[in-house]
Design an enzyme around this catalytic site. Sequence first.
Site, PDB file in Angstrom:
ATOM      1  N   ARG A  68      -1.899 -38.001  16.170  1.00 38.41           N
ATOM      2  CA  ARG A  68      -3.125 -37.614  15.944  1.00 38.41           C
ATOM      3  C   ARG A  68      -3.995 -37.731  17.225  1.00 38.41           C
ATOM      4  O   ARG A  68      -5.026 -37.150  17.242  1.00 38.41           O
ATOM      5  CB  ARG A  68      -3.595 -38.603  14.503  1.00 38.41           C
ATOM      6  CG  ARG A  68      -4.884 -38.147  14.128  1.00 38.41           C
ATOM      7  CD  ARG A  68      -5.167 -38.517  12.624  1.00 38.41           C
ATOM      8  NE  ARG A  68      -6.442 -38.440  12.127  1.00 38.41           N
ATOM      9  CZ  ARG A  68      -7.551 -39.322  11.954  1.00 38.41           C
ATOM     10  NH1 ARG A  68      -7.301 -40.314  12.345  1.00 38.41           N
ATOM     11  NH2 ARG A  68      -8.597 -38.923  11.483  1.00 38.41           N
ATOM     12  N   HIS A  72      -6.795 -35.047  18.187  1.00 35.69           N
ATOM     13  CA  HIS A  72      -8.040 -35.595  18.459  1.00 35.69           C
ATOM     14  C   HIS A  72      -8.649 -35.288  19.931  1.00 35.69           C
ATOM     15  O   HIS A  72      -9.995 -35.092  20.162  1.00 35.69           O
ATOM     16  CB  HIS A  72      -8.329 -36.843  17.734  1.00 35.69           C
ATOM     17  CG  HIS A  72      -8.568 -36.754  16.223  1.00 35.69           C
ATOM     18  ND1 HIS A  72      -9.194 -37.536  15.473  1.00 35.69           N
ATOM     19  CD2 HIS A  72      -8.105 -35.606  15.395  1.00 35.69           C
ATOM     20  CE1 HIS A  72      -9.139 -37.226  14.210  1.00 35.69           C
ATOM     21  NE2 HIS A  72      -8.263 -36.147  14.347  1.00 35.69           N
ATOM     22  N   ASN A  99     -12.903 -40.559  13.920  1.00 36.69           N
ATOM     23  CA  ASN A  99     -12.148 -41.545  14.677  1.00 36.69           C
ATOM     24  C   ASN A  99     -12.145 -42.934  14.394  1.00 36.69           C
ATOM     25  O   ASN A  99     -11.136 -43.609  14.597  1.00 36.69           O
ATOM     26  CB  ASN A  99     -12.291 -41.285  16.255  1.00 36.69           C
ATOM     27  CG  ASN A  99     -11.909 -39.608  16.763  1.00 36.69           C
ATOM     28  OD1 ASN A  99     -11.257 -39.185  16.239  1.00 36.69           O
ATOM     29  ND2 ASN A  99     -12.774 -39.136  17.602  1.00 36.69           N
ATOM     30  N   HIS A 198       0.817 -33.938   8.838  1.00 36.44           N
ATOM     31  CA  HIS A 198       0.601 -34.689   7.614  1.00 36.44           C
ATOM     32  C   HIS A 198       1.767 -35.083   6.665  1.00 36.44           C
ATOM     33  O   HIS A 198       1.718 -35.552   5.674  1.00 36.44           O
ATOM     34  CB  HIS A 198      -0.319 -34.085   6.839  1.00 36.44           C
ATOM     35  CG  HIS A 198      -1.868 -34.031   7.373  1.00 36.44           C
ATOM     36  ND1 HIS A 198      -3.091 -33.391   6.941  1.00 36.44           N
ATOM     37  CD2 HIS A 198      -2.390 -34.545   8.383  1.00 36.44           C
ATOM     38  CE1 HIS A 198      -4.026 -33.514   7.709  1.00 36.44           C
ATOM     39  NE2 HIS A 198      -3.673 -34.242   8.545  1.00 36.44           N
TER      40      HIS A 198
END
Length: 364
Positions: A68, A72, A99, A198
Amino acid sequence: MFPSKQKDGSVLVAAAVALLCLQLPAVAHGQLQVGFYNTSCPNAESLVRQAVTNAFANDSGIAAGLIRLHFHDCFVRGCDASVLLTSGNGTAERDAAPNNPSLHGFEVIDAAKKAVEAACARTVSCADILAFAARDSINLTGNVSYQVPSGRRDGNVSLSSDAINNLPAPTLTAAQLVANFANKSLTAEEMVILSGAHTVGRSFCSSFLNRVWNGSTPIVDSGLSAGYATLLRALCPSTSANSSTTTAVDPSTPAVLDNNYYKLLPLNMGLFFSDNQLRVNSTLNASVNSFAANETLWKEKFVAAMIKMGNIEVLTGSQGNIRLNCSVLNNGSSSSSSMAGMIQQPTAQRYSGATAWLDDIATS
Ligand code: HEM
Ligand SMILES: *[C@@H]1O[C@H](CO)[C@@H](O)[C@H](O)[C@H]1NC(C)=O
Ligand SMILES: *[C@@H]1O[C@H](CO)[C@@H](O)[C@H](O)[C@H]1NC(C)=O
Ligand SMILES: *[C@@H]1O[C@H](CO)[C@@H](O)[C@H](O)[C@H]1NC(C)=O
Ligand SMILES: *[C@@H]1O[C@H](CO)[C@@H](O)[C@H](O)[C@H]1NC(C)=O
Ligand SMILES: *[C@@H]1O[C@H](CO)[C@@H](O)[C@H](O)[C@H]1NC(C)=O
Ligand SMILES: *[C@@H]1O[C@H](CO)[C@@H](O)[C@H](O)[C@H]1NC(C)=O
Ligand SMILES: *[C@@H]1O[C@H](CO)[C@@H](O)[C@H](O)[C@H]1NC(C)=O
Ligand SMILES: *[C@@H]1O[C@H](CO)[C@@H](O)[C@H](O)[C@H]1NC(C)=O
Ligand SMILES: *[C@@H]1O[C@H](CO)[C@@H](O)[C@H](O)[C@H]1NC(C)=O
Ligand SMILES: *[C@@H]1O[C@H](CO)[C@@H](O)[C@H](O)[C@H]1NC(C)=O
Ligand SMILES: *[C@@H]1O[C@H](CO)[C@@H](O)[C@H](O)[C@H]1NC(C)=O
Ligand SMILES: *[C@@H]1O[C@H](CO)[C@@H](O)[C@H](O)[C@H]1NC(C)=O
């Protein structure tokens, strides 16, 4: 290119070749290359892998955090490690709600950077370390191996507003998700493919609480099974919006990168509203069905999509720089330089998913 018509051709050719070699990174304008550090830092990738492997041995949940982190990073000002910068006044990307406090794994990147700097100073970018660490995390959780093009350079701007404006929220509709990824040159299918991440990791309760609670009243959002909603309410009480409680995004196999994400969606067991949106559009839904039916197909496409995501708006050649400490700018202008590496994320809760309930829920 080669001046073969010149009388003193051999000299010129030699000079041209030397020049070409010196300029190789610059010649490949905007292009990343597999093995970019082959000669400048041959151990770079194995040192990153070692840091990730060590962290994973202590906490398998770190792999999801690192995957992740790369995502991001790439969606905000491109893959330039801007997500790692600290501001000292709460205005950096990592301070933004999407975040903070959920993003984690920063200490693993710092450990990798330390090892890499010791082996070859001022050579390997933090942005590349993020890409390698995500790959290694996928390797450790997914029985997948792939090569990561590298040669990224680090940026020096990190604004929380950019994170809020560019990162997809779990409340987005199918059309909004498609548009958000299109803005990063990723297709609707790639959005579905990358959402398969996910299948590992966990979420704070706040990201889905309004699907199961309206204030203190139990509700069941559309596209959520009643049984799963009951489990989620047990894991996340109505008062848990600001708590540090987390739950697995894929309760069946939270530390394994498999295609269960796509198998859970038709069971109305997508954790986020955005996950379930992949089912309401027939085009996206068809992709979901194909990945649920063929794990090999999804993994092949996932690897390709990760590589494409890793190319978003990269800085290369003489753009940007190589940060020495991933969380602070080189000139130390950040007011938080003395705090570098000391910023602690809240202790990640261990998975509290009740796997034993899963069969009941899925079949109810
Ligand atoms: C499609 C749009 C996406 C949305 C709306 C979304 C949203 C979210 C949210 C809300 C969380 C939980 C954060 C928390 O509260 O703890 C999460 C977790 C996660 N996301 Fe996404 N995400 C998306 C796409 C992606 C992509 C493209 C990747 C990577 C390729 C990814 C990888 C992950 C991982 C691995 C976790 C678990 C993190 C952990 O365990 O620390 N997501 N996502
Ligand atoms: C680095 O070495 C690998 C393995 O030999 C090769 O596949 C790759 O193309 C090389 N990359 C560069 C930039 O030299
Ligand atoms: C091991 O993982 C836990 C979280 O599960 C973390 O709090 C701790 O700092 C980690 N220890 C090391 C040495 O990385
Ligand atoms: C926060 O700190 C950064 C430097 O780290 C500075 O550029 C910015 O102006 C500061 N913002 C506020 C609101 O103080
Ligand atoms: C790992 O992948 C290979 C094919 O690449 C497959 O043959 C093997 O069964 C997989 N192992 C596991 C544990 O999934
Ligand atoms: C992980 O990557 C390494 C190096 O590329 C590879 O040899 C290994 O087979 C991969 N592991 C799995 C389980 O795919
Ligand atoms: C779209 O992408 C551009 C460039 O990455 C960015 O500046 C802009 O904020 C993005 N817009 C949205 C709505 O994500
Ligand atoms: C939540 O409850 C309020 C009344 O307390 C109601 O007006 C509202 O429509 C409910 N929202 C949802 C999403 O159920
Ligand atoms: C959670 O925090 C937000 C912002 O920090 C605040 O607005 C909200 O009232 C808090 N909710 C609860 C239930 O404490
Ligand atoms: C589904 O998504 C695709 C891809 O964005 C879009 O072209 C199509 O119009 C959508 N279909 C519906 C019924 O909304
Ligand atoms: C999604 O796929 C399922 C098959 O798993 C099908 O029953 C359903 O009608 C599809 N939904 C849409 C909106 O296409
Ligand atoms: C699954 O996908 C792989 C990779 O594209 C393909 O080779 C294989 O034939 C597919 N399997 C089935 C049963 O369709
Ligand atoms: C910001 O990046 C440029 C290169 O793009 C570099 O010359 C400059 O020193 C950087 N500034 C800081 C504070 O690191």
